[in-house]
Write a protein that holds these residues in place. Structure first.
Motif, short mmCIF file in Angstrom:
data_model
loop_
_atom_site.label_atom_id
_atom_site.label_comp_id
_atom_site.label_asym_id
_atom_site.label_seq_id
_atom_site.Cartn_x
_atom_site.Cartn_y
_atom_site.Cartn_z
N ARG A 253 1.29 -1.21 -0.05
CA ARG A 253 -0.22 -0.33 -0.02
C ARG A 253 1.20 1.25 -0.25
NH1 ARG A 253 -3.68 -2.98 3.90
NH2 ARG A 253 -2.34 -1.98 5.82
N ARG A 254 2.24 1.81 0.29
CA ARG A 254 3.16 2.83 0.77
C ARG A 254 3.13 2.47 -0.49
NH1 ARG A 254 0.71 2.45 4.99
NH2 ARG A 254 0.83 2.98 6.94
N LEU A 255 4.16 1.83 -1.46
CA LEU A 255 4.80 1.61 -2.22
C LEU A 255 3.37 2.08 -3.10
CD1 LEU A 255 7.06 -1.41 -2.88
CD2 LEU A 255 7.65 0.95 -3.11
N GLU A 256 2.36 1.35 -3.40
CA GLU A 256 1.39 1.98 -4.23
C GLU A 256 1.64 3.91 -4.45
OE1 GLU A 256 -2.05 0.71 -3.74
OE2 GLU A 256 -1.39 -2.32 -4.31
N ALA A 257 0.93 4.42 -3.27
CA ALA A 257 1.20 5.59 -2.53
C ALA A 257 2.49 6.37 -3.30
CB ALA A 257 1.14 5.76 -1.46
N PHE A 258 3.44 6.59 -3.02
CA PHE A 258 4.90 6.08 -3.20
C PHE A 258 4.68 6.89 -4.90
CE2 PHE A 258 7.70 5.45 0.27
CZ PHE A 258 7.29 6.37 1.01
N GLN A 259 3.84 5.80 -5.56
CA GLN A 259 3.91 5.56 -6.84
C GLN A 259 2.75 6.50 -7.44
OE1 GLN A 259 4.58 2.22 -9.80
NE2 GLN A 259 2.09 2.30 -9.26
N ARG A 260 1.79 6.82 -6.72
CA ARG A 260 1.34 7.71 -7.36
C ARG A 260 1.33 9.46 -6.97
NH1 ARG A 260 -2.60 4.61 -3.96
NH2 ARG A 260 -2.80 6.67 -2.55
N ALA A 261 2.66 9.65 -6.51
CA ALA A 261 3.11 10.62 -5.68
C ALA A 261 4.51 11.11 -6.70
CB ALA A 261 3.74 10.51 -4.66
N GLY A 262 4.51 9.87 -8.21
CA GLY A 262 5.64 9.69 -8.63
C GLY A 262 6.47 9.74 -8.36
N TRP A 263 7.05 9.20 -6.66
CA TRP A 263 8.05 9.25 -5.97
C TRP A 263 8.87 7.26 -6.80
CZ3 TRP A 263 5.83 10.47 -0.48
CH2 TRP A 263 5.68 11.17 -0.81
N VAL A 264 8.61 6.36 -6.59
CA VAL A 264 8.72 5.85 -7.34
C VAL A 264 8.18 4.97 -8.36
CG1 VAL A 264 9.87 4.88 -5.25
CG2 VAL A 264 7.45 4.15 -5.71
N THR A 265 8.58 3.56 -9.88
CA THR A 265 7.56 3.55 -10.13
C THR A 265 8.04 1.58 -10.10
OG1 THR A 265 9.20 2.85 -12.17
CG2 THR A 265 7.80 4.70 -12.04
N THR A 266 6.74 0.32 -9.74
CA THR A 266 6.78 -0.97 -9.68
C THR A 266 6.79 -1.85 -10.82
OG1 THR A 266 4.75 -0.79 -9.08
CG2 THR A 266 6.00 0.16 -6.84
N GLU A 267 7.84 -2.87 -10.59
CA GLU A 267 7.96 -3.59 -11.68
C GLU A 267 7.39 -4.92 -10.80
OE1 GLU A 267 10.17 -3.13 -14.79
OE2 GLU A 267 10.50 -0.86 -14.36
N ARG A 268 7.58 -6.13 -11.30
CA ARG A 268 7.32 -7.12 -10.54
C ARG A 268 9.39 -7.08 -10.17
NH1 ARG A 268 4.55 -11.31 -9.95
NH2 ARG A 268 5.42 -13.42 -9.83
N GLY A 269 9.13 -7.46 -8.69
CA GLY A 269 10.60 -7.69 -8.12
C GLY A 269 11.34 -7.18 -8.28
N LEU A 270 10.75 -5.44 -8.51
CA LEU A 270 11.70 -4.15 -8.38
C LEU A 270 11.04 -3.20 -8.07
CD1 LEU A 270 12.25 -2.78 -11.30
CD2 LEU A 270 13.59 -4.61 -11.79
N VAL A 271 11.97 -2.15 -7.58
CA VAL A 271 11.56 -0.87 -7.79
C VAL A 271 12.43 0.32 -7.57
CG1 VAL A 271 10.39 1.10 -5.69
CG2 VAL A 271 10.45 -1.18 -5.74
N ARG A 272 11.14 1.04 -9.21
CA ARG A 272 12.90 2.32 -9.76
C ARG A 272 12.42 3.63 -8.87
NH1 ARG A 272 15.40 0.12 -14.35
NH2 ARG A 272 13.80 -1.62 -15.27
N LEU A 273 12.94 4.01 -8.16
CA LEU A 273 13.55 5.44 -7.36
C LEU A 273 13.37 6.89 -9.04
CD1 LEU A 273 15.45 5.12 -5.10
CD2 LEU A 273 13.40 3.92 -5.43
N THR A 274 12.28 6.77 -8.41
CA THR A 274 12.08 8.38 -10.11
C THR A 274 12.37 9.82 -9.47
OG1 THR A 274 9.92 8.61 -9.52
CG2 THR A 274 10.80 6.99 -10.51
N ASP A 275 11.93 9.73 -7.48
CA ASP A 275 12.37 11.25 -7.19
C ASP A 275 12.96 10.85 -5.48
OD1 ASP A 275 12.29 14.06 -6.03
OD2 ASP A 275 10.14 14.18 -6.46
N ARG A 276 14.22 10.91 -5.67
CA ARG A 276 15.35 10.70 -4.44
C ARG A 276 15.12 11.72 -3.30
NH1 ARG A 276 19.79 7.48 -3.61
NH2 ARG A 276 20.19 5.48 -5.36
N GLN A 277 15.13 12.72 -4.20
CA GLN A 277 14.94 14.21 -3.29
C GLN A 277 13.84 14.22 -2.25
OE1 GLN A 277 15.13 18.13 -4.96
NE2 GLN A 277 15.42 19.31 -2.98
N ALA A 278 12.55 13.69 -2.93
CA ALA A 278 10.89 13.47 -2.29
C ALA A 278 11.49 12.07 -1.11
CB ALA A 278 10.19 12.75 -2.76
#
Length: 223
Positions: A184-209
């Motif tokens: 749930r937290r990762l979904e919230a992070f993704q909605r905020a534009g901070w990460v994107t999630t794929e199967r088995g990995l998370v990509r950081l898109t906004d390190r500062q946030a």
């Protein structure tokens, strides 16, 4: 060719007699994913890790896992040390997080060296003290820091080229939470534009946030 004791302790880290007793011990190769011990197992020897990483978990009755610590070269397994000195069985579970090279010092030799070797005893107790300090930090983090901050901190610490490899369950174990909560937290992070999630990995898109979230200890939550 350098023997393993020099690799582990340096050329001047042990007395000559202690080195001569340890040097003949074989170096074992431990494959990624191998289980080293489980709750209830007896402690048979002191693990000296030369390369790789071993993760030690506490597993609850519900199956939920909490990552207690990671054993890396130069550090020790506090459960092993306690078991050898106090005679207690393991209460956690250890898994090789990578391919590893390690030496196991048999129980009796470990106890003999703890009594006779000042340098070996000092190394063991120094590593033990450092590990216990890390355990106190873990207790503080789990008890007082909100999930969003813990998750953001874990993502930043584990990222390689802005990619974190691992399942939601592995991330949950790392911060002492449940997989559903982390998802749930990762979904919230993704909605905020901070990460994107794929199967088995998370990509950081906004390190500062993520750094801002990791530094926050208030009771607010991500929406």
């Amino acid at each position: 060719m350098m023997d393993w004791t020099e690799e582990a302790f340096g050329p001047d880290g042990l007395e000559a007699e202690t080195r001569s007793r340890l040097a003949p011990l074989p170096v074992a190769v431990i494959n990624h994913g191998a289980t080293l011990f489980r709750p209830g197992d007896s402690v048979r020897g002191f693990i000296i890790l030369l390369s790789g990483r071993i993760d030690v978990f506490l597993v609850g009755a519900s199956g939920r896992e909490l990552l207690l610590y990671a054993v890396e070269p130069g550090t020790s397994c506090v459960q092993t040390t306690l078991g050898l000195l106090g005679g207690e069985d393991y209460t956690g579970e250890a898994t090789a997080a990578t391919d590893c090279r390690a030496v196991v010092v048999p129980r009796q030799l470990f106890l003999d060296l703890m009594e006779s070797s000042t340098s070996f005893r000092s190394l063991v107790f120094r590593a033990f003290a450092q590990r216990m300090q890390g355990m106190l930090h873990l207790i503080e983090r789990v008890a007082f820091i909100r999930i969003e901050a813990q998750l953001a901190d874990a993502l930043l610490a584990r990222a390689r080229d802005d990619v974190v490899e691992g399942t939601h369950q592995e991330l949950a174990a790392a911060i002492g939470s449940a997989r559903e909560v982390v998802s749930r937290r990762l979904e919230a992070f993704q909605r905020a534009g901070w990460v994107t999630t794929e199967r088995g990995l998370v990509r950081l898109t906004d390190r500062q946030a993520l750094r801002r979230i990791a530094a926050a200890n208030d009771n607010s939550s991500v929406t």
